[in-house]
Scaffold this active site. Structure first.
Site, short mmCIF file in Angstrom:
data_model
loop_
_atom_site.label_atom_id
_atom_site.label_comp_id
_atom_site.label_asym_id
_atom_site.label_seq_id
_atom_site.Cartn_x
_atom_site.Cartn_y
_atom_site.Cartn_z
N LYS A 26 0.83 -1.22 0.00
CA LYS A 26 0.00 0.00 0.00
C LYS A 26 0.86 1.26 0.00
CE LYS A 26 -2.68 0.83 3.78
NZ LYS A 26 -2.53 2.23 4.25
N SER A 171 7.79 9.67 11.41
CA SER A 171 6.62 9.45 10.57
C SER A 171 7.01 9.60 9.11
CB SER A 171 5.52 10.46 10.90
OG SER A 171 4.61 10.54 9.82
N GLN A 173 5.00 9.66 6.74
CA GLN A 173 4.05 10.54 6.07
C GLN A 173 4.48 12.00 6.22
OE1 GLN A 173 0.19 9.41 7.58
NE2 GLN A 173 0.26 7.44 6.53
N ASP A 319 2.76 -0.73 11.74
CA ASP A 319 1.41 -1.19 11.34
C ASP A 319 1.12 -2.62 11.78
OD1 ASP A 319 0.86 1.23 10.21
OD2 ASP A 319 1.50 0.65 8.21
N LYS A 346 -3.68 6.13 14.90
CA LYS A 346 -3.85 5.43 13.62
C LYS A 346 -5.33 5.41 13.24
CE LYS A 346 0.45 4.73 12.98
NZ LYS A 346 1.13 5.41 11.86
N ARG A 350 -5.25 2.11 18.41
CA ARG A 350 -5.00 0.66 18.35
C ARG A 350 -4.57 0.07 19.70
NH1 ARG A 350 -2.46 0.55 12.17
NH2 ARG A 350 -4.50 0.46 11.16
C1 S3P Z 1 2.76 5.12 6.04
C2 S3P Z 1 3.42 5.52 7.17
C3 S3P Z 1 3.01 5.13 8.52
C4 S3P Z 1 2.09 3.94 8.50
C5 S3P Z 1 1.01 4.09 7.49
C6 S3P Z 1 1.60 4.22 6.10
C7 S3P Z 1 3.23 5.60 4.74
O1 S3P Z 1 2.34 6.21 9.13
O2 S3P Z 1 1.52 3.74 9.79
O3 S3P Z 1 0.13 2.98 7.51
O4 S3P Z 1 2.82 5.03 3.71
O5 S3P Z 1 4.02 6.54 4.71
P1 S3P Z 1 3.11 7.38 9.89
O6 S3P Z 1 3.94 8.09 8.92
O7 S3P Z 1 2.04 8.27 10.44
O8 S3P Z 1 3.89 6.68 10.97
#
Ligand code: S3P
Length: 433
Positions: A26, A171, A173, A319, A346, A350
């Protein structure tokens, strides 16, 4: 997302044997679509997951004017560069996907128009201030709902300047949002994080021709970079494979092969932890796909024992804690998980949710601010459980059901489609074979 029907999962009748493949990763899928859309030239993405989250990112770039179409098994993108993105003309619906909302914020921060990003009830509660802060420092204007740092987000993009950003959270993201903005900015952008988060953005950006310097917890790049389209094959998702890894590890005598799984070391904490718990996980036939390590995995179930999972595992395992808490519930002895308060932010909280649901299964669990203490008990009590619309919780509870007397009813199984369409059918198939 419509709430799905109750899903009944029966206990496993015997060991799990055979071979499975899981949907495309993903995280990598989001990045392939994003970089294909902002690059110049055609990109073909194969093995993109049909999960709802990835489809949200595809639809978002269609809304922004990018030509994207299906051709056989592949998704084709006719990228025309950053400047080809145009106002969406409507609110972009990110659904349940935090990655879509946060990474898109980084792209849109540098685009000279206004966009509104929204999502479902779960996404509207998730913290967006963590991307609003750095992107605002770079020169974008971003307004969250009632100034509370939550979606819907109104993004007024424009001229950006590079910053040196020291993130308080590990993170991917946040890092990725800043890097995507930095690629469009004037000058150099540096992101430092407290622990290295998954590096799929760095790998994908370089595969599309970006130049950057990566030194584990710090990434720097020069702005105003144009990227070139290319073909990407997305590896299988280790986070989806994790459900089958735990299923096989916890049912003694199982022998399961999972084909073509991404094994990026910034993501593979679950394998290390399962090995420490006593599972045999073999890595077969390793190869590489668009800069990402991939392999087949063979897992043999021979019982699990409780372990200590410390804060150092957090980013690499983030995750997988819902399903690892199920592994802990089925292990001999006590497992403690610490240093992962992030789990509270999340798709659901969780820590709270898994504590509550494992207790219903008869497991003794102590909820802690940043983790859990779980006293394993081998057999669980069959009962009715709630997933809170969280895909990974629903799938983790399904794995618990395999060892629950009388099986388990999960209130909403359809949310598994967010990352793993067909999960319940595949689980049933492998339990029958
Ligand atoms: C992800 C980063 C993670 C993860 C999420 C997907 C990504 O989140 O938990 O399911 O694709 O960059 P965080 O960046 O908030 O830790």
């Amino acid at each position: 997302m419509a709430k799905g029907k109750t899903k009944k999962v029966e206990p496993a009748k015997g060991p799990l044997r055979g071979e499975v493949t899981v949907p495309g990763d993903k995280s990598i899928g989001h990045r392939a679509v994003i970089f294909g859309s902002i690059a110049k030239g055609e990109s073909r993405i194969s093995n993109l997951s049909a999960g709802e989250d990835n489809l949200r990112t595809v639809q978002a770039f269609k809304d922004l004017g990018v030509k994207i179409w299906d051709e056989g098994e592949a998704l084709c993108i006719d990228g025309k560069g950053w400047d080809s993105l145009c106002p969406a003309g409507r609110v972009i619906d990110c659904g349940n996907s935090g990655t879509t909302m946060r990474l898109l914020s980084g792209v849109l921060a540098g685009r000279p128009f206004v966009t509104t990003l929204d999502g479902d009830a779960s996404l509207r509660q998730r913290p967006m201030q963590r991307v609003i802060d750095p992107l605002t420092q770079m020169g974008a204007e971003i307004f969250g709902q009632n100034g509370k740092g939550v979606a819907p987000l109104e993004i007024r993009g424009g001229q950006l300047r590079g910053i040196h950003y020291v993130s308080q959270v590990a993170s991917a993201q946040v890092k990725s949002a800043v890097l995507l903005a930095g690629l469009q900015a004037e000058g150099t952008t540096v992101v430092e994080e407290p622990q290295q988060s998954r590096d799929h953005t760095e790998i994908m950006a370089q595969a599309f021709g970006a130049e950057m310097r990566v030194e584990n917890r710090s990434v720097s790049l020069k702005g105003r970079q144009q990227l070139c389209g290319r073909n990407v094959k997305v590896p299988g998702d280790l986070s989806s494979a994790a459900f089958f890894l735990v299923a096989a590890a916890s049912v003694t005598g199982s022998d399961l092969v999972i084909r073509g799984v991404g094994l990026n070391p910034t993501r593979s904490g679950v394998i290390d932890i399962l090995r420490r718990m006593g599972a045999s996980v073999e890595i077969l036939r390793p190869w590489e796909e668009t800069g990402e390590p991939v392999a087949d995995l063979r897992i043999i179930g021979r019982g699990l024992k409780g372990v200590e999972v410390g804060p150092e595992m957090g980013a690499r395992t983030i995750d997988e804690y819902p399903v690892l808490s199920v592994a802990a519930a089925l292990a001999d002895g006590i497992t403690t998980i610490s240093g992962v308060k992030e789990l509270r932010y999340k798709e659901s909280d969780r820590i709270a949710v898994m504590t509550r649901e494992l207790r219903k299964l008869g497991v003794q669990v102590e909820e802690r601010e940043d983790g859990m203490r779980i006293d394993g008990r081998k057999r669980l009590k069959g009962t009715q459980l709630q997933s809170y619309g969280d895909h990974r919780v629903a799938m983790a509870l399904a794995i618990a059901a395999l060892s629950a007397d009388g099986g388990v009813e999960i209130d909403d199984g359809a949310c598994a489609d967010i990352s793993f369409p067909g999960f319940f059918d595949l689980l049933e198939e492998i339990c029958r074979s």
